[in-house]
Design a protein around this motif. Sequence first.
Motif, PDB file in Angstrom:
ATOM      1  N   THR A  38       6.249 -11.963  35.036  1.00 39.88           N
ATOM      2  CA  THR A  38       5.981 -12.080  36.478  1.00 39.88           C
ATOM      3  C   THR A  38       6.445 -13.443  36.984  1.00 39.88           C
ATOM      4  OG1 THR A  38       4.072 -10.633  36.258  1.00 39.88           O
ATOM      5  CG2 THR A  38       4.198 -11.960  38.255  1.00 39.88           C
ATOM      6  N   LEU A  39       7.292 -13.383  37.994  1.00 40.62           N
ATOM      7  CA  LEU A  39       7.732 -14.613  38.653  1.00 40.62           C
ATOM      8  C   LEU A  39       7.114 -14.651  40.044  1.00 40.62           C
ATOM      9  CD1 LEU A  39      11.560 -14.664  37.845  1.00 40.62           C
ATOM     10  CD2 LEU A  39       9.768 -15.975  36.742  1.00 40.62           C
ATOM     11  N   ARG A  40       6.836 -15.852  40.502  1.00 34.72           N
ATOM     12  CA  ARG A  40       6.301 -15.977  41.859  1.00 34.72           C
ATOM     13  C   ARG A  40       7.232 -16.825  42.696  1.00 34.72           C
ATOM     14  NH1 ARG A  40       1.774 -18.492  42.461  1.00 34.72           N
ATOM     15  NH2 ARG A  40       2.043 -19.662  40.540  1.00 34.72           N
TER      16      ARG A  40
ATOM     17  N   ILE B 196       8.355  -9.533  40.570  1.00 43.79           N
ATOM     18  CA  ILE B 196       8.380 -10.709  41.442  1.00 43.79           C
ATOM     19  C   ILE B 196       7.292 -10.591  42.495  1.00 43.79           C
ATOM     20  CG2 ILE B 196      10.211  -9.642  42.846  1.00 43.79           C
ATOM     21  CD1 ILE B 196      10.256 -13.349  42.413  1.00 43.79           C
ATOM     22  N   GLU B 197       6.537 -11.648  42.641  1.00 45.09           N
ATOM     23  CA  GLU B 197       5.550 -11.716  43.725  1.00 45.09           C
ATOM     24  C   GLU B 197       6.114 -12.699  44.747  1.00 45.09           C
ATOM     25  OE1 GLU B 197       1.928 -12.967  41.909  1.00 45.09           O
ATOM     26  OE2 GLU B 197       1.708 -11.106  40.758  1.00 45.09           O
ATOM     27  N   ALA B 198       6.800 -12.147  45.733  1.00 43.46           N
ATOM     28  CA  ALA B 198       7.477 -13.018  46.704  1.00 43.46           C
ATOM     29  C   ALA B 198       6.658 -13.101  47.983  1.00 43.46           C
ATOM     30  CB  ALA B 198       8.868 -12.478  47.009  1.00 43.46           C
ATOM     31  N   ASP B 199       6.361 -14.302  48.375  1.00 41.67           N
ATOM     32  CA  ASP B 199       5.554 -14.523  49.575  1.00 41.67           C
ATOM     33  C   ASP B 199       6.451 -15.049  50.699  1.00 41.67           C
ATOM     34  OD1 ASP B 199       3.107 -14.707  50.997  1.00 41.67           O
ATOM     35  OD2 ASP B 199       3.209 -16.878  50.768  1.00 41.67           O
ATOM     36  N   PHE B 200       6.148 -14.636  51.915  1.00 38.48           N
ATOM     37  CA  PHE B 200       6.937 -15.071  53.074  1.00 38.48           C
ATOM     38  C   PHE B 200       5.991 -15.707  54.086  1.00 38.48           C
ATOM     39  CE2 PHE B 200       8.953 -13.828  57.241  1.00 38.48           C
ATOM     40  CZ  PHE B 200      10.005 -14.723  57.159  1.00 38.48           C
ATOM     41  N   TRP B 201       6.247 -16.957  54.445  1.00 39.86           N
ATOM     42  CA  TRP B 201       5.334 -17.744  55.283  1.00 39.86           C
ATOM     43  C   TRP B 201       5.816 -17.755  56.730  1.00 39.86           C
ATOM     44  CZ3 TRP B 201       0.808 -19.456  53.512  1.00 39.86           C
ATOM     45  CH2 TRP B 201       0.122 -20.439  54.219  1.00 39.86           C
ATOM     46  N   THR B 202       4.922 -17.413  57.647  1.00 45.85           N
ATOM     47  CA  THR B 202       5.347 -17.392  59.058  1.00 45.85           C
ATOM     48  C   THR B 202       4.513 -18.322  59.930  1.00 45.85           C
ATOM     49  OG1 THR B 202       3.909 -15.492  59.406  1.00 45.85           O
ATOM     50  CG2 THR B 202       6.228 -15.031  59.006  1.00 45.85           C
ATOM     51  N   GLU B 203       3.688 -19.153  59.301  1.00 45.54           N
ATOM     52  CA  GLU B 203       2.829 -20.029  60.114  1.00 45.54           C
ATOM     53  C   GLU B 203       3.621 -21.172  60.741  1.00 45.54           C
ATOM     54  OE1 GLU B 203      -0.801 -21.472  58.400  1.00 45.54           O
ATOM     55  OE2 GLU B 203      -1.179 -19.512  57.509  1.00 45.54           O
ATOM     56  N   SER B 204       3.912 -22.175  59.975  1.00 47.23           N
ATOM     57  CA  SER B 204       4.658 -23.321  60.505  1.00 47.23           C
ATOM     58  C   SER B 204       5.234 -24.090  59.326  1.00 47.23           C
ATOM     59  CB  SER B 204       3.738 -24.249  61.308  1.00 47.23           C
ATOM     60  OG  SER B 204       2.818 -24.875  60.438  1.00 47.23           O
TER      61      SER B 204
ATOM     62  N   PRO C 123       0.698 -24.570  36.524  1.00 44.05           N
ATOM     63  CA  PRO C 123       1.751 -23.537  36.577  1.00 44.05           C
ATOM     64  C   PRO C 123       1.245 -22.217  37.161  1.00 44.05           C
ATOM     65  CG  PRO C 123       1.619 -24.535  34.388  1.00 44.05           C
ATOM     66  CD  PRO C 123       0.426 -25.002  35.149  1.00 44.05           C
ATOM     67  N   GLU C 124      -0.055 -22.006  37.130  1.00 42.11           N
ATOM     68  CA  GLU C 124      -0.604 -20.785  37.736  1.00 42.11           C
ATOM     69  C   GLU C 124      -0.575 -20.870  39.257  1.00 42.11           C
ATOM     70  OE1 GLU C 124      -1.782 -18.020  36.037  1.00 42.11           O
ATOM     71  OE2 GLU C 124      -0.809 -19.064  34.370  1.00 42.11           O
ATOM     72  N   THR C 125      -0.557 -22.085  39.761  1.00 39.02           N
ATOM     73  CA  THR C 125      -0.561 -22.277  41.219  1.00 39.02           C
ATOM     74  C   THR C 125       0.855 -22.456  41.753  1.00 39.02           C
ATOM     75  OG1 THR C 125      -2.711 -23.349  41.061  1.00 39.02           O
ATOM     76  CG2 THR C 125      -1.464 -23.752  43.070  1.00 39.02           C
ATOM     77  N   ILE C 126       1.660 -23.218  41.026  1.00 36.15           N
ATOM     78  CA  ILE C 126       3.010 -23.535  41.496  1.00 36.15           C
ATOM     79  C   ILE C 126       3.914 -22.313  41.333  1.00 36.15           C
ATOM     80  CG2 ILE C 126       4.985 -25.078  41.185  1.00 36.15           C
ATOM     81  CD1 ILE C 126       2.977 -27.062  39.892  1.00 36.15           C
ATOM     82  N   PRO C 127       4.660 -21.949  42.369  1.00 37.32           N
ATOM     83  CA  PRO C 127       5.565 -20.804  42.219  1.00 37.32           C
ATOM     84  C   PRO C 127       6.753 -21.156  41.326  1.00 37.32           C
ATOM     85  CG  PRO C 127       5.899 -21.843  44.340  1.00 37.32           C
ATOM     86  CD  PRO C 127       4.744 -22.556  43.695  1.00 37.32           C
ATOM     87  N   ASP C 128       7.448 -20.130  40.837  1.00 38.15           N
ATOM     88  CA  ASP C 128       8.650 -20.364  40.032  1.00 38.15           C
ATOM     89  C   ASP C 128       9.838 -20.711  40.928  1.00 38.15           C
ATOM     90  OD1 ASP C 128       7.873 -19.280  37.158  1.00 38.15           O
ATOM     91  OD2 ASP C 128       6.999 -17.947  38.645  1.00 38.15           O
TER      92      ASP C 128
ATOM     93  N   LEU D 277      15.216 -17.295  34.025  1.00 33.19           N
ATOM     94  CA  LEU D 277      15.060 -16.027  34.717  1.00 33.19           C
ATOM     95  C   LEU D 277      15.015 -16.238  36.237  1.00 33.19           C
ATOM     96  CD1 LEU D 277      14.902 -13.206  33.683  1.00 33.19           C
ATOM     97  CD2 LEU D 277      12.424 -13.393  33.579  1.00 33.19           C
ATOM     98  N   ALA D 278      14.349 -17.293  36.644  1.00 33.01           N
ATOM     99  CA  ALA D 278      14.268 -17.601  38.075  1.00 33.01           C
ATOM    100  C   ALA D 278      15.656 -17.865  38.637  1.00 33.01           C
ATOM    101  CB  ALA D 278      13.361 -18.810  38.294  1.00 33.01           C
ATOM    102  N   ALA D 279      16.455 -18.614  37.889  1.00 35.39           N
ATOM    103  CA  ALA D 279      17.815 -18.921  38.350  1.00 35.39           C
ATOM    104  C   ALA D 279      18.667 -17.656  38.400  1.00 35.39           C
ATOM    105  CB  ALA D 279      18.454 -19.955  37.420  1.00 35.39           C
ATOM    106  N   LEU D 280      18.474 -16.785  37.425  1.00 38.30           N
ATOM    107  CA  LEU D 280      19.225 -15.528  37.416  1.00 38.30           C
ATOM    108  C   LEU D 280      18.853 -14.664  38.622  1.00 38.30           C
ATOM    109  CD1 LEU D 280      21.128 -13.546  36.001  1.00 38.30           C
ATOM    110  CD2 LEU D 280      19.205 -12.791  34.606  1.00 38.30           C
ATOM    111  N   LEU D 281      17.574 -14.655  38.931  1.00 34.60           N
ATOM    112  CA  LEU D 281      17.107 -13.864  40.076  1.00 34.60           C
ATOM    113  C   LEU D 281      17.692 -14.414  41.386  1.00 34.60           C
ATOM    114  CD1 LEU D 281      15.261 -11.457  39.863  1.00 34.60           C
ATOM    115  CD2 LEU D 281      13.358 -12.908  40.516  1.00 34.60           C
ATOM    116  N   ILE D 282      17.731 -15.727  41.510  1.00 31.37           N
ATOM    117  CA  ILE D 282      18.312 -16.353  42.698  1.00 31.37           C
ATOM    118  C   ILE D 282      19.785 -15.964  42.809  1.00 31.37           C
ATOM    119  CG2 ILE D 282      19.006 -18.571  43.677  1.00 31.37           C
ATOM    120  CD1 ILE D 282      16.382 -19.736  42.533  1.00 31.37           C
TER     121      ILE D 282
END
Lengths: 459, 301
Positions: free
Chosen positions: A34-36, A75-83, A100-105, A355-360
Amino acid sequence: MEATKCRFRWLALALGAFLLVGLGTAAAAQEIVTLRAWTIGPDTPAFYRAENLKLAAERLNQILEAAGADVRVQIEADFWTESWDSFRRRAILAFESGDPETIPDIINSSHLDIPAWAGAGWIVPMDEYIDRYWTWTYQDVFPHLWESVSFDGKRWGVPQDIEVRMVFYRKDHLRALGWSEADIEDLPRRVKDKEFTLDDLMDLGREMRDAGLVEWAFLHRPTAGPDFFQYIVAFGGQYFDAGTGKLVLDRDAVLKTLNFFSTMSQEGLLPKGMTSWPWPTVHRSLVQDETAGIQLTGGMWNWAEWQRDLGVSEDELWENIGFTLIPAGDPEGTPNQLGQPQAYMVTQASQHKDLAALLITLASAVDLNTNHALEGAKLAIRQSQTAFPTFAADEYLAATATLVPDQIFLPSHPASGFYNTVLYDAIGAVETGALRPEQALQQLERRLRAELGDDLIVR
Amino acid sequence: MPELAQNRPAAGLRADPRVLARERRRERALAFGVYAFLIIVSLPLVAGYGWLVLNSFSTELVHGVWPEGFTLRHWRFLWEPPSDYYPDLWRTTWNTLWLAIGMTVTMVAVATPTAYALSRMKFRGRSLFLALTLILHAFPGITLLIATYYVLRTLGLLNSIPGVFLVKAALMLPLGVWVMKGFYDAISWDVEMSALVDGASRIQTWYKVMLPQVMPGVASISIFSFIYGWSEYIYVITFIQDKNAWTLSSYINSIVGDYRFLDYGLLSATALFYIAPVLLFFFFTQKYLMRVTIGGTKGGS
């Protein structure tokens, strides 16, 4: 031949992916990695920044399945729309936690964040990955975008998009003032050729106001942003010295910029309290209520927001809204527009950097990035995108792409964001009348000197 | 004084009806004035709540005030999130409840015995301790934000609801201790002495004799703690980055944003959803709150 090459690339990709994650988990049952990822709009139409990572994960899983690997990526991808502020606060607090549990990949943010985040050791250099996947994907990324993600001789991110910031104006008000269609269509060229300057723009605003067409001739963004640097360049100034890598305070150009905004406010062409307006009111005043004539700090993505969030049709926008470069302020000035690329970055805390770089890399595919460009009204990051059928067929993207040669960037300097803020504060102060332009300049200089010390060049 | 005596009706005599009528008119006028004043000053608040209700059930508000068409569309967040990037509402509501209850339990568990000790026992440093709690309360919590962040990081309590309610409760404890001390101070020593003379230990005396008498105080600090916990915002957004641990205040903040084209109907509906439990809670417990004074209980508790 081309088809063979393409097959070879897919095969290589599959093999690479297999080696990357498969070998380490040999003999195990199907493992889910799981990547975040944290991404930000904040404009809502930019949601493909997150969605493309999900689509990339789907593709990667297809490849892994085809290769017989016992690993799947989630992948758990979050999208921020606040500011931007709240997004950066969230990111910084997460990085500071060191958990590492808090920081995204993967984190997607402005290229302006790279110097500070790289300096703090929160993100990793991506040169190795960019070189590894160069022939598949990155070889045709526009070269100037690599400059925007470079800091200290390394590339710390992969460009995700680029946009144009520009002046929007209401064509119907120009018609009401007696402009012919040919005159209106010719305005962007006159701006580019310095036949139409900021003085002319100010006069145009006065005409709109005097004719009773608008409540406010001018509006600008109500939050700090890099857009105001465009006016320093328009008045012939500089804000960065590439030779020394230092920020520059060009007193003459900044004073002219402050005078420009002060005059508009004093003459009642622009609201004195502009810096406290809510964003939606700025958009509605220009596009829906037609109570404003010119938006001095527009962004090309507004086009998508107006359609998606305000329900204005694209035909209506083409009919009534025009756009152009920021006009030159004086003979030494340059008409320009500023681009602020966003980039995907891999965090130092990630347990799956490869893996994160490959996904990007997979998310940077031509079709996926074009989804983002079309939905969010952003420009291409890759040369091959401009020939991609859906991208090439988009009239708006084609029109805004003509402004690209006049693009400027904010420098990759850790204090760019600070400069941004103090400049905006100075503009707000002269607009409200709290300070005269000369006083605001002095205060701005004091704040910059205090923050930057010898890292500032004052001219 | 003979003139006054003449003007007043003698005790046991029937009052002059005209005087009584005049008195009643005066009282009515006074009551009318008081009510008019209270209505006028509370009108903006009532109008605010009214606007929320109207907005959340109307398809549109003409000129921002006049409702047009009934709809439940704005309440759709109860069964589907506003977008794919919002956490589950019911999980968020549970987090909020967990925060409020956690804070309430912590406050009561710590403030009640502490206040008893400070009220009834003599020990070295007691005055200093009392002074220090007041000083701690004088610190705006916001100034301790960074320090508490690092404390929570060290304790591994970031991104967790207990981390938030422990910090929040710690900062509210001085108030709770002082309020509870007021309640204990108001109880006569004789009651406690009787228990001690009868052979009860200190703990037994506190638990069996004193505690039942300060229950209104316990109720008061519980209510305050619950409401503060329920409405907590700044510590939540600072200490919690994981959306799954969000509370309703961060959920609503996300709907507002500062860039989005705000859906006022949705905002109104979520705001009502957020305040409804507090209003209900307050409705059923206000009689306890009314008894609180800094010196203890008021009225016949």
